[in-house]
Design an enzyme around this catalytic site. Structure first.
Site, PDB file in Angstrom:
ATOM      1  N   ARG A 110      76.218  18.350  18.034  1.00 39.64           N
ATOM      2  CA  ARG A 110      75.367  18.187  16.852  1.00 39.64           C
ATOM      3  C   ARG A 110      75.277  16.732  16.406  1.00 39.64           C
ATOM      4  O   ARG A 110      74.232  16.301  15.899  1.00 39.64           O
ATOM      5  CB  ARG A 110      75.889  19.076  15.714  1.00 39.64           C
ATOM      6  N   LYS A 271      72.829  45.236  18.337  1.00 38.88           N
ATOM      7  CA  LYS A 271      72.145  46.147  17.432  1.00 38.88           C
ATOM      8  C   LYS A 271      70.649  45.896  17.326  1.00 38.88           C
ATOM      9  O   LYS A 271      70.206  44.759  17.247  1.00 38.88           O
ATOM     10  CB  LYS A 271      72.771  46.048  16.033  1.00 38.88           C
ATOM     11  N   GLY A 427      72.137  31.132  19.061  1.00 39.81           N
ATOM     12  CA  GLY A 427      73.172  32.154  19.071  1.00 39.81           C
ATOM     13  C   GLY A 427      73.909  32.292  20.393  1.00 39.81           C
ATOM     14  O   GLY A 427      74.181  31.312  21.091  1.00 39.81           O
ATOM     15  N   GLY A 450      70.777  31.426  12.586  1.00 39.00           N
ATOM     16  CA  GLY A 450      69.914  32.158  11.658  1.00 39.00           C
ATOM     17  C   GLY A 450      68.537  31.550  11.531  1.00 39.00           C
ATOM     18  O   GLY A 450      67.535  32.259  11.426  1.00 39.00           O
TER      19      GLY A 450
END
Length: 475
Positions: A110, A271, A427, A450
């Site tokens: 980063r 999910k 992710g 996110g």
């Protein structure tokens, strides 16, 4: 939306032929030869970012091309020396790097990703006031101080970075006043103040009072309306996107909204509920949709197929059915795995075997896609021109059940070598390509978790909405 020539067969458990027709589309990302990076005065986090930075700088100087600006936001590359020299620039970066017990940085990705924007600013005589968060502190927490970042930042920038002990107040103001042109001041962790995450206007105003203009290069927090990511922009003009943030928008919005076709999306994860928005949004745009991970068992059960003790979201069965119908109606070729690797328990040393997806015995659970499915998926991807991947194919944390995920990573690396645009949408997919060692060859690897998901869902990000609109430029 899927093209008129997209495959129209909905394939649930076996492969179908996919159309090899390619529609001619304007590429959103300008393509330049590798030689264009010669003369760059910094090392970008990845070669494609270096190419993009160079192309944007050249475009401002009237010497190069520039692609369509996704979400139509003004970029730091639009700012010239005349705009920047002697100006105080508040730069919100995402320097939330992992530290070990000795406060040593274990992964500086980063930090390296933020360097191009900072280098551009200081090389044009700006005074950079650098802001970031680190961790999730509750008030002032010494272990979350930004002090450990200073040596690496200074090394990468080639100048001594000065660190403040606070992010607002008289002492910080004195440091800003003494900052020379081309200097960098790192403010202390902005989340030491609870007002940051509450986006309190007075706190944002105090941060903004330190500078003349604003650059947001923190894509990972752009989906949060915090004081340093959204509030500050109300008090500083211009407010523009940094190179990293712009690259994320160009790929996750631009290349996905107007892709080179055929366009395939690979969606995995445990999910359905966590990926509903992503799947629904991608069904409007892609030609081929490949599903993997634990979510597939909800789709199987929705079709009346026994799934043993595999993970199922009982309250999402109707949703799974509706998504299958929607794919068919949209002319999207939706592929579910035809075979799966099952285990007798959820553990790395579980007994395992490969069975057809329709033959999972009671007491066994699916933890990965099988070899036939890998071949089917690879064959479907072979025709593509753009691929986006979000979510693993199985429990890739366990080596025994990582084969499907690693196979997808290797296939995308192969496709990248053939000129296919490959986008890793944040992710676990990022961890997967890094584990396999093919991260360097992907077209784009998103730095946001996110934020990436919300963009793919078609949501607007507060940190992006707050930035100035771009002036239209020729492609």
């Amino acid at each position: 939306m899927a093209s008129a020539t997209a495959p129209t067969t909905l394939s649930l458990l076996k492969a179908t032929a996919t159309s090899s027709t390619t529609l001619t589309r304007a590429s959103l990302i300008p393509v330049h030869s590798v030689s264009v990076t010669r003369g760059l005065r910094f090392s970008a986090a990845d070669p494609l970012l270096a190419l993009q930075v160079k192309s944007r700088i050249l475009a401002v100087n009237g010497k190069g091309s520039r692609g369509v600006v996704s979400m139509a936001k003004k970029s730091v590359g639009d700012l010239t020396t005349a705009d920047l020299k002697g100006k105080r620039v508040f730069v919100r970066a995402d320097l939330n790097v992992p530290l070990d017990d000795n406060q040593k940085i274990t992964d500086d990705t980063r930090i390296r990703a933020a360097i191009p924007t900072i280098k551009h600013l200081i090389s044009n005589g700006a005074k950079v006031i650098l802001s970031t968060h680190l961790g999730r502190p509750k008030g002032v927490t010494p272990k979350f101080s930004l002090a450990p970042l200073v040596p690496r930042l200074s090394e990468l920038l080639g100048i001594q970075v000065v660190k403040a002990d606070d992010c607002i107040g008289p002492e910080v103001e004195k440091l800003v006043a003494s900052l020379p042109d081309g200097g960098v001041l790192l403010l202390e962790n902005v989340r030491f103040y609870k007002e940051e995450e509450k986006n309190e206007p007075e706190f944002a105003k105090k941060l903004a009072s330190l500078a003349d203009l604003y650059v947001n290069d923190a894509f990972g927090t752009a989906h949060r309306a915090h004081a340093s990511t959204e509030g500050v922009a109300k008090f500083l003009k211009p407010s523009v996107a940094g190179f990293l943030l712009q690259k994320e928008l160009d790929y996750l919005v631009g290349a996905v909204s107007n892709p080179k076709r055929p366009f395939a999306a690979i969606v995995g994860g445990s999910k359905v509920s966590s990926k509903i928005g992503v799947i629904e949004s991608l069904l409007e745009k892609c030609d081929i949709l490949l599903l993997g991970g634990g979510m597939i068992f909800t789709f199987y059960k929705a079709q009346g197929i026994s799934v043993g003790s595999s993970l199922v979201e009982e309250d999402k069965l109707d949703l799974a059915t509706s998504l299958l119908k929607k794919a068919k109606a949209k002319g999207v070729s939706l592929l579910l795995p035809s075979d799966v690797v099952i285990a007798d328990k959820f553990a790395p040393d579980a007994n395992s075997k490969v069975v057809p997806a329709t033959s999972i015995p009671d007491g066994w659970m699916g933890l990965d896609i099988g070899p036939d499915s890998v071949k089917t998926f690879n064959d479907a991807l072979e025709t593509t021109k753009t691929v986006i991947w979000n979510g693993p194919m199985g429990v890739f944390e366990f080596d025994k059940f990582a084969v499907g995920t690693e196979a997808v990573a290797k296939k995308l690396a192969e496709l990248s070598g053939k000129g296919v645009t490959t986008i890793i949408g944040g992710g676990d997919s990022v961890a997967a390509v890094e584990k396999v060692g093919v991260a360097d060859v992907m077209s784009h690897i998103s730095t946001g978790g996110g934020a990436s998901l919300e963009l793919l869902e078609g949501k607007q990000l507060p940190g992006v909405l707050a930035l100035d609109e771009a002036v239209a430029v020729a492609v």
